[in-house]
Design an enzyme around this catalytic site. Sequence first.
Site, PDB file in Angstrom:
ATOM      1  N   GLY A 366       0.820  -1.200   0.000  1.00 38.75           N
ATOM      2  CA  GLY A 366       0.000   0.000   0.000  1.00 38.75           C
ATOM      3  C   GLY A 366       0.851   1.246   0.000  1.00 38.75           C
ATOM      4  O   GLY A 366       2.086   1.180   0.103  1.00 38.75           O
ATOM      5  N   PRO A 367       0.224   2.419  -0.106  1.00 40.68           N
ATOM      6  CA  PRO A 367       0.972   3.679  -0.139  1.00 40.68           C
ATOM      7  C   PRO A 367       1.682   3.932   1.184  1.00 40.68           C
ATOM      8  O   PRO A 367       1.380   3.307   2.208  1.00 40.68           O
ATOM      9  CB  PRO A 367      -0.123   4.733  -0.396  1.00 40.68           C
ATOM     10  CG  PRO A 367      -1.341   3.973  -0.760  1.00 40.68           C
ATOM     11  CD  PRO A 367      -1.221   2.603  -0.207  1.00 40.68           C
ATOM     12  N   PRO A 368       2.640   4.866   1.204  1.00 36.19           N
ATOM     13  CA  PRO A 368       3.316   5.204   2.455  1.00 36.19           C
ATOM     14  C   PRO A 368       2.341   5.805   3.468  1.00 36.19           C
ATOM     15  O   PRO A 368       1.415   6.534   3.105  1.00 36.19           O
ATOM     16  CB  PRO A 368       4.368   6.233   2.025  1.00 36.19           C
ATOM     17  CG  PRO A 368       4.527   6.048   0.560  1.00 36.19           C
ATOM     18  CD  PRO A 368       3.210   5.585   0.052  1.00 36.19           C
ATOM     19  N   GLY A 369       2.560   5.491   4.731  1.00 33.75           N
ATOM     20  CA  GLY A 369       1.807   6.125   5.799  1.00 33.75           C
ATOM     21  C   GLY A 369       0.452   5.527   6.091  1.00 33.75           C
ATOM     22  O   GLY A 369      -0.360   6.158   6.763  1.00 33.75           O
ATOM     23  N   VAL A 370       0.164   4.306   5.613  1.00 36.51           N
ATOM     24  CA  VAL A 370      -1.150   3.707   5.881  1.00 36.51           C
ATOM     25  C   VAL A 370      -1.094   2.669   6.999  1.00 36.51           C
ATOM     26  O   VAL A 370      -2.099   2.037   7.309  1.00 36.51           O
ATOM     27  CB  VAL A 370      -1.754   3.087   4.603  1.00 36.51           C
ATOM     28  CG1 VAL A 370      -2.020   4.148   3.563  1.00 36.51           C
ATOM     29  CG2 VAL A 370      -0.853   1.998   4.045  1.00 36.51           C
ATOM     30  N   GLY A 371       0.089   2.446   7.604  1.00 37.97           N
ATOM     31  CA  GLY A 371       0.162   1.583   8.773  1.00 37.97           C
ATOM     32  C   GLY A 371       0.690   0.197   8.521  1.00 37.97           C
ATOM     33  O   GLY A 371       0.380  -0.722   9.277  1.00 37.97           O
ATOM     34  N   LYS A 372       1.518  -0.013   7.479  1.00 36.27           N
ATOM     35  CA  LYS A 372       2.013  -1.357   7.180  1.00 36.27           C
ATOM     36  C   LYS A 372       2.982  -1.835   8.269  1.00 36.27           C
ATOM     37  O   LYS A 372       2.864  -2.946   8.776  1.00 36.27           O
ATOM     38  CB  LYS A 372       2.700  -1.356   5.814  1.00 36.27           C
ATOM     39  CG  LYS A 372       1.801  -0.954   4.653  1.00 36.27           C
ATOM     40  CD  LYS A 372       2.497  -1.091   3.329  1.00 36.27           C
ATOM     41  CE  LYS A 372       3.670  -0.137   3.176  1.00 36.27           C
ATOM     42  NZ  LYS A 372       3.261   1.271   3.185  1.00 36.27           N
ATOM     43  N   THR A 373       3.948  -0.991   8.621  1.00 34.79           N
ATOM     44  CA  THR A 373       4.935  -1.389   9.628  1.00 34.79           C
ATOM     45  C   THR A 373       4.296  -1.553  10.999  1.00 34.79           C
ATOM     46  O   THR A 373       4.591  -2.512  11.731  1.00 34.79           O
ATOM     47  CB  THR A 373       6.060  -0.341   9.686  1.00 34.79           C
ATOM     48  OG1 THR A 373       6.637  -0.201   8.384  1.00 34.79           O
ATOM     49  CG2 THR A 373       7.146  -0.769  10.663  1.00 34.79           C
ATOM     50  N   SER A 689      -5.298   3.335 -18.558  1.00 31.62           N
ATOM     51  CA  SER A 689      -6.568   3.744 -17.958  1.00 31.62           C
ATOM     52  C   SER A 689      -6.948   5.189 -18.279  1.00 31.62           C
ATOM     53  O   SER A 689      -8.041   5.620 -17.905  1.00 31.62           O
ATOM     54  CB  SER A 689      -6.520   3.558 -16.436  1.00 31.62           C
ATOM     55  OG  SER A 689      -5.505   4.357 -15.870  1.00 31.62           O
ATOM     56  N   LYS A 732      -8.095   5.455  -6.892  1.00 29.65           N
ATOM     57  CA  LYS A 732      -8.526   6.528  -7.792  1.00 29.65           C
ATOM     58  C   LYS A 732      -9.778   7.223  -7.274  1.00 29.65           C
ATOM     59  O   LYS A 732      -9.892   8.457  -7.333  1.00 29.65           O
ATOM     60  CB  LYS A 732      -8.777   5.951  -9.189  1.00 29.65           C
ATOM     61  CG  LYS A 732      -7.514   5.422  -9.872  1.00 29.65           C
ATOM     62  CD  LYS A 732      -7.839   4.765 -11.203  1.00 29.65           C
ATOM     63  CE  LYS A 732      -6.594   4.241 -11.874  1.00 29.65           C
ATOM     64  NZ  LYS A 732      -6.880   3.574 -13.153  1.00 29.65           N
TER      65      LYS A 732
END
Length: 804
Positions: A366-373, A689, A732
């Site tokens: 996912g994008p940076p800053g969404v809570g993966k770590t 797209s 999107k």
Amino acid sequence: MSELSFDEQLEQGEVEIPSTLPVLPLKETVVFPQSVSPLAIGQERSVKLVDDVVAGERMLALVTVRNPDADPPGWDDLYEVGTAAVVHKMIRVPDGSLRILVQGVGRIRLERRVQDDPYLVGEFAEVADVVEETPELEALTRSVQNEFGRLISLVPYLPAELELAAANVDDPSALSHLVVSTLRLKTEEKQRLLEEPNVAARLREILAILGRELEVVELGSKIQSQVQSEMEKGQREFFLRQQLKAIQEELGEGDEQQAELAELRERIEEKNLPEEARKAADRELARLEKLPPAAAEYGVIRTYLDWILSLPWTEATEDNLDLEHARQVLDEDHYDLEKVKERILEYLAVSKLKNDLSGPILCFVGPPGVGKTSLGQSIARTTGRKFVRISVGGVRDEAEIRGHRRTYIGAMPGTIIRSLRDAESRNPVLLIDEIDKMGADFRGDPASAMLEVLDPEQNKHFRDHYLDLPFDLSKVLFICTANQLETIPSPLLDRVDVIQLSGYTEDEKLGIARKYLVPKQLEAHGLKPEQVTIGDDVLRLVTREYTREAGVRNLERRIADLCRKAAREIAEGTSERVEIDEARARGWLGPRRFPADPRKRTADPGVATGLAYTPVGGDVLFIEATAYPGKGRLTITGQLGEVMQESAQAALSWVRAHAGELGVPEDWFTEHDVHIHVPAGAVPKDGPSAGITIATAIASLVLDAPVAEDVGMTGEITLTGQVLPIGGVREKVLAAQRAGLKRIVVPRENEPDLEELPEETREELEFILVDSIGEVFDVALGGGKSARPQARPGAERQAALPSV
């Protein structure tokens, strides 16, 4: 003059040097008269020069370059004095370069610059040697011969035949050229000797150089003999130490080495090592007992044993598989992310039934800053395991994963084994961060080394190069994170279970800020909740006007800015309690970073609003089209990839093919050139797209009708006008919502993807499902809110055209 007569003249030293010669610049090389030198020619203009010289009279001027960094060198970069030379042989190398053999003929000086292109040509005058037959010259000649002979006997790179050749040279000038051309001197020294016309002065300087070289060589021989004697001394000390050790054993006196060996033996006995590791430890300890502490190998073996004894071969933590506890921890640490939490709980439920927390390897994308770590940290806290994080972003060396072999100085295990040593457990949660950013170069491919680590069928016997022992990684819970899947190698991607994390909606960001970010920043700035109040209206303002991202990192930074301003007021005593409202937030944060409504961009005809997917989340894309008198050519700018350029061609072809049905004169396209541009030209863009967006922009241009300002669209177009499905729908749509758009045109085949959207997003936006480009034109150019019914793909559907 024939070639034979020219060679005869060359042997007799009676060659006449032309006044005009092509110039071959030499870098860090000086060619002397009467000497033969091989040269490598690589520059294009130098290759051209040599070809012309070989085809002509074979003579050229060899002039040394003052500045080796000049490329290509000009007249001002060359010395004035050089050597006229004859090209004896030329060999052409397969890579296009040349190898030539040149013989110096005479010393020359540049008088006039004749030409610069295609190579340098100058007018030169011959510089004759100044020779005075005196006893001093005879003495200098003999001294140079003697000293040169001594040097040849001491220096290995000078062949012994040179001594005989120098002794047989009667001409003092030729002797000086022979000696200087064979010695390893600096370019400046050789050039200075070439420029010296007085033979006696030249021999005197050569004699000084030979004396210096002899002194250096003799000093080197002295140092070598000293080293040899020191080695013999070291061997003598070794035997004496062995005798001393035997004497100490006879006297019953223990030493530090014996105590250290006893400690290692005791640790090996206490450590519950696997059979193979125990054999390796015993074998290395036996080798260590036979070595003196001063031996170089002693420290290597000692470090190896420390690594074996520090690894958690059998130590493990007990897993907590209570699903209620897991749900509670995940809800405490993360707001929303319901589907991700459900997937993690399912994973733990299966592990509970199997009584074994192993299985597919999770990969959060996912994008940076969404809570993966932070999700990885929550899983570790949920299961009660140790948490270790390693970052492989930018890693290009395979040894970072597998370790270095012990034959290298400073060798150590790879990052996997080091992480387990730090965790002190064989079953930690090991987070491999930024796995999509691994590289590869001449040191190996770390992604290939990671295949064994992340394969449950192989990692039971993972073998690190340093340890060279099998280590069981099957109990480790591996979790990977990535921003995009495209850069992860397919074999590596096949070994992980991908869980997509999309960007947050405005309401989700508001909840995260209220529950996590504001309390965290208040504590970080030494503030209490009763001292500073940040309302929901302020958080919504910051989200809309000062951040535009998929995650919440910039939102947290802006909240930190507000907390710093408030902390200063309280610290200065200006106020005891700060309530941040919208006016104060705007004053502290400055002008808004993002416009509240970007829809004004589509006010003019020829501009359509598209939606794009990026590794950092979704974004809004404005596609512009304009026309000017021409012959029907298409220009595409904005750093677009090949797929996007082909989409633009397909969109233009469809509009041109249906120009009459759209109400456009059939000769319009033959009299106009069309230019399509996608702003933010510094950012590379690609993908299919944007096809319907480009077609809408072109149609808006030719019909002189602006596109509806509240409409965003995404979809691939075909030459028959069909709209095909695309990816990244959630990202999107969230980008469109952030930009303030109200209606979204998406392919009908993407209808199942809309179910993945948050409920508030589905309520706020109107989704228009389309099958053909005609339906897109109805909404974007006709002002309608729903698509006109169209037949399914076939002749009837293709015949149905929009009424605009």
